[in-house]
Design a protein around this motif. Structure first.
Motif, PDB file in Angstrom:
ATOM      1  N   ASP A 164      -2.405   5.362  -9.633  1.00  0.00           N
ATOM      2  CA  ASP A 164      -4.332   4.846  -9.556  1.00  0.00           C
ATOM      3  C   ASP A 164      -4.625   4.693  -8.301  1.00  0.00           C
ATOM      4  O   ASP A 164      -5.937   3.748  -8.712  1.00  0.00           O
ATOM      5  CB  ASP A 164      -3.845   3.913 -10.494  1.00  0.00           C
ATOM      6  CG  ASP A 164      -2.649   2.755  -9.862  1.00  0.00           C
ATOM      7  OD1 ASP A 164      -2.852   2.853  -8.695  1.00  0.00           O
ATOM      8  OD2 ASP A 164      -3.188   1.465 -10.046  1.00  0.00           O
ATOM      9  N   GLY A 165      -4.028   5.304  -7.923  1.00  0.00           N
ATOM     10  CA  GLY A 165      -4.695   4.609  -5.979  1.00  0.00           C
ATOM     11  C   GLY A 165      -4.371   4.044  -5.070  1.00  0.00           C
ATOM     12  O   GLY A 165      -4.798   3.650  -4.068  1.00  0.00           O
ATOM     13  N   ARG A 166      -3.547   2.737  -5.537  1.00  0.00           N
ATOM     14  CA  ARG A 166      -3.105   1.666  -4.866  1.00  0.00           C
ATOM     15  C   ARG A 166      -2.588   2.288  -4.487  1.00  0.00           C
ATOM     16  O   ARG A 166      -1.243   2.419  -4.374  1.00  0.00           O
ATOM     17  CB  ARG A 166      -2.904   0.431  -6.084  1.00  0.00           C
ATOM     18  CG  ARG A 166      -4.107  -0.184  -7.239  1.00  0.00           C
ATOM     19  CD  ARG A 166      -3.141  -1.031  -8.362  1.00  0.00           C
ATOM     20  NE  ARG A 166      -3.189  -1.470  -8.638  1.00  0.00           N
ATOM     21  CZ  ARG A 166      -1.684  -0.594  -8.341  1.00  0.00           C
ATOM     22  NH1 ARG A 166      -1.028  -1.685  -8.011  1.00  0.00           N
ATOM     23  NH2 ARG A 166      -0.960  -0.931  -9.387  1.00  0.00           N
ATOM     24  N   GLN A 167      -1.884   1.249  -3.035  1.00  0.00           N
ATOM     25  CA  GLN A 167      -1.130   0.992  -2.264  1.00  0.00           C
ATOM     26  C   GLN A 167       0.453  -0.115  -2.739  1.00  0.00           C
ATOM     27  O   GLN A 167      -0.083  -0.576  -3.037  1.00  0.00           O
ATOM     28  CB  GLN A 167      -1.317   1.285  -0.885  1.00  0.00           C
ATOM     29  CG  GLN A 167      -0.236   1.477  -0.121  1.00  0.00           C
ATOM     30  CD  GLN A 167      -0.832   1.213   1.660  1.00  0.00           C
ATOM     31  OE1 GLN A 167      -1.318  -0.381   2.229  1.00  0.00           O
ATOM     32  NE2 GLN A 167      -0.676   2.412   2.244  1.00  0.00           N
ATOM     33  N   GLU A 168       1.586   0.739  -3.017  1.00  0.00           N
ATOM     34  CA  GLU A 168       2.424   0.134  -3.662  1.00  0.00           C
ATOM     35  C   GLU A 168       3.357  -0.506  -1.949  1.00  0.00           C
ATOM     36  O   GLU A 168       3.759   0.764  -1.099  1.00  0.00           O
ATOM     37  CB  GLU A 168       2.807   0.917  -4.431  1.00  0.00           C
ATOM     38  CG  GLU A 168       2.768   0.965  -5.825  1.00  0.00           C
ATOM     39  CD  GLU A 168       3.454   2.042  -7.130  1.00  0.00           C
ATOM     40  OE1 GLU A 168       4.455   1.676  -6.190  1.00  0.00           O
ATOM     41  OE2 GLU A 168       3.584   1.555  -8.101  1.00  0.00           O
ATOM     42  N   ARG A 169       3.986  -1.646  -1.972  1.00  0.00           N
ATOM     43  CA  ARG A 169       4.926  -1.417  -1.665  1.00  0.00           C
ATOM     44  C   ARG A 169       6.219  -2.414  -1.528  1.00  0.00           C
ATOM     45  O   ARG A 169       6.223  -3.143  -2.679  1.00  0.00           O
ATOM     46  CB  ARG A 169       4.077  -3.231  -0.533  1.00  0.00           C
ATOM     47  CG  ARG A 169       4.781  -4.366   0.813  1.00  0.00           C
ATOM     48  CD  ARG A 169       4.136  -4.861   0.700  1.00  0.00           C
ATOM     49  NE  ARG A 169       5.449  -6.042   2.176  1.00  0.00           N
ATOM     50  CZ  ARG A 169       4.912  -6.287   3.619  1.00  0.00           C
ATOM     51  NH1 ARG A 169       4.280  -5.152   3.933  1.00  0.00           N
ATOM     52  NH2 ARG A 169       6.452  -6.544   3.685  1.00  0.00           N
ATOM     53  N   THR A 170       7.183  -1.791  -1.263  1.00  0.00           N
ATOM     54  CA  THR A 170       8.277  -2.184  -1.400  1.00  0.00           C
ATOM     55  C   THR A 170       9.287  -2.455  -0.317  1.00  0.00           C
ATOM     56  O   THR A 170       9.024  -1.675   0.711  1.00  0.00           O
ATOM     57  CB  THR A 170       9.129  -1.024  -2.784  1.00  0.00           C
ATOM     58  OG1 THR A 170       8.400  -0.728  -3.697  1.00  0.00           O
ATOM     59  CG2 THR A 170       9.931  -1.644  -3.043  1.00  0.00           C
ATOM     60  N   GLU A 171      10.083  -4.132  -0.661  1.00  0.00           N
ATOM     61  CA  GLU A 171      10.749  -3.963   0.540  1.00  0.00           C
ATOM     62  C   GLU A 171      12.695  -3.812  -0.172  1.00  0.00           C
ATOM     63  O   GLU A 171      13.260  -3.623  -0.651  1.00  0.00           O
ATOM     64  CB  GLU A 171      10.812  -5.282   0.573  1.00  0.00           C
ATOM     65  CG  GLU A 171       9.577  -5.888   1.381  1.00  0.00           C
ATOM     66  CD  GLU A 171       9.686  -7.482   2.185  1.00  0.00           C
ATOM     67  OE1 GLU A 171      11.084  -7.942   1.751  1.00  0.00           O
ATOM     68  OE2 GLU A 171       8.429  -8.152   2.387  1.00  0.00           O
ATOM     69  N   TYR A 172      13.053  -3.286   0.999  1.00  0.00           N
ATOM     70  CA  TYR A 172      14.248  -2.563   0.446  1.00  0.00           C
ATOM     71  C   TYR A 172      15.549  -3.626   1.618  1.00  0.00           C
ATOM     72  O   TYR A 172      14.980  -3.168   3.167  1.00  0.00           O
ATOM     73  CB  TYR A 172      15.189  -0.915   0.931  1.00  0.00           C
ATOM     74  CG  TYR A 172      13.771  -1.159  -0.196  1.00  0.00           C
ATOM     75  CD1 TYR A 172      14.606  -0.711  -1.784  1.00  0.00           C
ATOM     76  CD2 TYR A 172      12.654  -0.101   0.131  1.00  0.00           C
ATOM     77  CE1 TYR A 172      14.374   0.006  -2.610  1.00  0.00           C
ATOM     78  CE2 TYR A 172      12.358   0.488  -0.841  1.00  0.00           C
ATOM     79  CZ  TYR A 172      12.823   0.489  -2.267  1.00  0.00           C
ATOM     80  OH  TYR A 172      12.032   1.055  -3.444  1.00  0.00           O
ATOM     81  N   ASP A 173      16.977  -3.835   1.982  1.00  0.00           N
ATOM     82  CA  ASP A 173      18.266  -4.769   2.365  1.00  0.00           C
ATOM     83  C   ASP A 173      18.152  -3.461   3.002  1.00  0.00           C
ATOM     84  O   ASP A 173      19.380  -2.118   2.488  1.00  0.00           O
ATOM     85  CB  ASP A 173      18.828  -5.232   1.711  1.00  0.00           C
ATOM     86  CG  ASP A 173      19.577  -5.686   3.451  1.00  0.00           C
ATOM     87  OD1 ASP A 173      20.452  -5.549   4.172  1.00  0.00           O
ATOM     88  OD2 ASP A 173      20.776  -6.466   1.932  1.00  0.00           O
ATOM     89  N   LEU A 174      18.553  -3.108   4.215  1.00  0.00           N
ATOM     90  CA  LEU A 174      19.089  -2.079   4.767  1.00  0.00           C
ATOM     91  C   LEU A 174      20.678  -1.672   4.357  1.00  0.00           C
ATOM     92  O   LEU A 174      21.601  -0.561   4.067  1.00  0.00           O
ATOM     93  CB  LEU A 174      19.190  -1.895   6.282  1.00  0.00           C
ATOM     94  CG  LEU A 174      20.133  -0.355   7.095  1.00  0.00           C
ATOM     95  CD1 LEU A 174      19.369   0.631   6.452  1.00  0.00           C
ATOM     96  CD2 LEU A 174      19.714  -0.788   8.479  1.00  0.00           C
ATOM     97  N   GLN A 175      21.554  -2.606   4.243  1.00  0.00           N
ATOM     98  CA  GLN A 175      22.340  -3.211   3.923  1.00  0.00           C
ATOM     99  C   GLN A 175      23.267  -2.621   2.652  1.00  0.00           C
ATOM    100  O   GLN A 175      24.365  -1.927   2.897  1.00  0.00           O
ATOM    101  CB  GLN A 175      23.400  -4.037   4.482  1.00  0.00           C
ATOM    102  CG  GLN A 175      23.174  -4.720   5.450  1.00  0.00           C
ATOM    103  CD  GLN A 175      24.095  -3.667   6.968  1.00  0.00           C
ATOM    104  OE1 GLN A 175      25.810  -3.384   6.476  1.00  0.00           O
ATOM    105  NE2 GLN A 175      23.289  -3.115   7.605  1.00  0.00           N
ATOM    106  N   GLN A 176      22.240  -3.169   1.532  1.00  0.00           N
ATOM    107  CA  GLN A 176      22.623  -2.640   0.437  1.00  0.00           C
ATOM    108  C   GLN A 176      22.141  -0.703   0.280  1.00  0.00           C
ATOM    109  O   GLN A 176      22.961  -0.419  -0.486  1.00  0.00           O
ATOM    110  CB  GLN A 176      21.488  -3.203  -0.220  1.00  0.00           C
ATOM    111  CG  GLN A 176      21.547  -5.044  -0.617  1.00  0.00           C
ATOM    112  CD  GLN A 176      20.845  -5.631  -1.764  1.00  0.00           C
ATOM    113  OE1 GLN A 176      19.858  -4.954  -2.188  1.00  0.00           O
ATOM    114  NE2 GLN A 176      21.041  -7.017  -2.234  1.00  0.00           N
ATOM    115  N   LEU A 177      21.567  -0.569   0.935  1.00  0.00           N
ATOM    116  CA  LEU A 177      21.136   0.757   0.893  1.00  0.00           C
ATOM    117  C   LEU A 177      22.534   1.715   1.185  1.00  0.00           C
ATOM    118  O   LEU A 177      22.775   2.977   0.679  1.00  0.00           O
ATOM    119  CB  LEU A 177      19.694   1.572   2.267  1.00  0.00           C
ATOM    120  CG  LEU A 177      18.923   1.086   1.042  1.00  0.00           C
ATOM    121  CD1 LEU A 177      16.932   1.259   2.299  1.00  0.00           C
ATOM    122  CD2 LEU A 177      18.109   1.193  -0.188  1.00  0.00           C
ATOM    123  N   LEU A 178      22.702   1.270   2.522  1.00  0.00           N
ATOM    124  CA  LEU A 178      24.043   1.787   3.179  1.00  0.00           C
ATOM    125  C   LEU A 178      25.317   1.568   2.709  1.00  0.00           C
ATOM    126  O   LEU A 178      26.488   2.386   2.948  1.00  0.00           O
ATOM    127  CB  LEU A 178      23.800   1.704   4.760  1.00  0.00           C
ATOM    128  CG  LEU A 178      22.913   1.735   5.855  1.00  0.00           C
ATOM    129  CD1 LEU A 178      23.367   1.209   7.090  1.00  0.00           C
ATOM    130  CD2 LEU A 178      22.934   3.410   5.390  1.00  0.00           C
TER     131      LEU A 178
END
Length: 278
Positions: A164-178
């Motif tokens: 819809d054109g809005r900017q979404e912001r999402t936070e991630y924890d690097l340790q969980q990703l790894l």
């Protein structure tokens, strides 16, 4: 001093280990992009089109802004949004439909990737724009940028444009990703136009009955127990059941909280470990 030295060594070892993981991810992204056939061609990409047994039909060309590409004897064809395999099949079918060739065997190779770009900003060692040459995960992009800088946080911010054109912001924890083996969360894949931002590491403070009071970097998510360990742990006189957290509210006032071992430490928190009465 011993606890402080131990903490410094641990942090250096942690960064070194993280660097090896990032290096491994970087090797993976190169191997993956070299053989991945699911890349979607876009405007600006440069291509090499060849037809088996027809050297005169070989062409080096570029996808135009409207997604078209000039093909020998066929003119402009729309291939943006298609994989190399699908685009080659389209060209082969047109050669046959237009009675130009029978049983045409077309090969299409992307020679320069230019259409899909993500920005990597903030506290990374080599910020810049990464051209996506295939499916690229958030951790692989971080590896391309040289990993997190010494003053960077492991709290990663991904900004993406919604439909819809809005900017979404999402936070991630690097340790969980790894740590995919322990965390079943799906891999975070980047898309064209994404921005990956690594903010400054936060700070927290230790005071009272802890071996090494002072200011510490909050470069990854910590609970109260882990924060105390960063300062060498409580002293023999400490009352571990009486840890206070002083936290600043949005209006500037300070809130006093009784902390539990598993409570999350926030940027700017002051942890005070009181002396045991017995």
């Amino acid at each position: 001093m011993v606890f402080q030295w131990y903490g410094q060594c641990y942090r250096q070892f942690y960064r070194w280990t993280l660097g090896l993981v990032m290096l491994g991810a970087l090797v993976q992204v190169h191997a993956q992009t070299a053989s991945n056939a699911s890349y979607l061609i876009g405007a600006g990409d440069e291509l090499r089109i060849s037809v088996y047994g027809q050297p005169d039909l070989t062409a080096e060309t570029q996808v135009s802004a409207d997604g078209m590409v000039m093909v020998p004897l066929l003119g402009n064809l729309p291939i943006a949004g298609k994989t190399s395999t699908a685009a080659a099949a389209l060209i082969a079918n047109r050669y046959e439909q237009d009675n130009v060739l029978k049983n045409a065997q077309v090969n299409l190779l992307v020679t320069k990737y230019r259409s899909q770009v993500v920005a990597i900003l903030g506290k990374v060692n080599n910020p810049g724009k990464l051209v996506l040459e295939g499916p690229t995960s958030l951790t692989q992009a971080l590896a391309w940028a040289g990993g997190i800088a010494a003053n960077g946080s492991e709290r990663l911010v991904l900004m993406r444009m919604a439909p819809d054109g809005r900017q979404e912001r999402t936070e991630y924890d690097l340790q969980q990703l790894l740590n995919q083996a322990a965390d079943p969360s799906p891999t975070v894949w980047l898309k064209d136009g994404d921005t990956l931002y690594v903010p400054n590491a936060g700070r927290f403070y230790l005071n009272g009955e802890v071996h090494t009071p002072g200011m510490y970097s909050l470069d990854r998510p910590l609970n109260v127990r882990q924060a105390l360990s960063a300062g060498g742990g409580p002293t023999a006189r400490a009352s571990e059941s009486s840890v206070k957290v002083f936290r600043q509210r949005a209006d500037g006032s300070v809130q006093e909280l009784r902390a539990k071992p598993d409570d999350r430490v926030l940027d700017g928190d002051v942890l005070v470990i009181k002396e045991s009465l017995f």
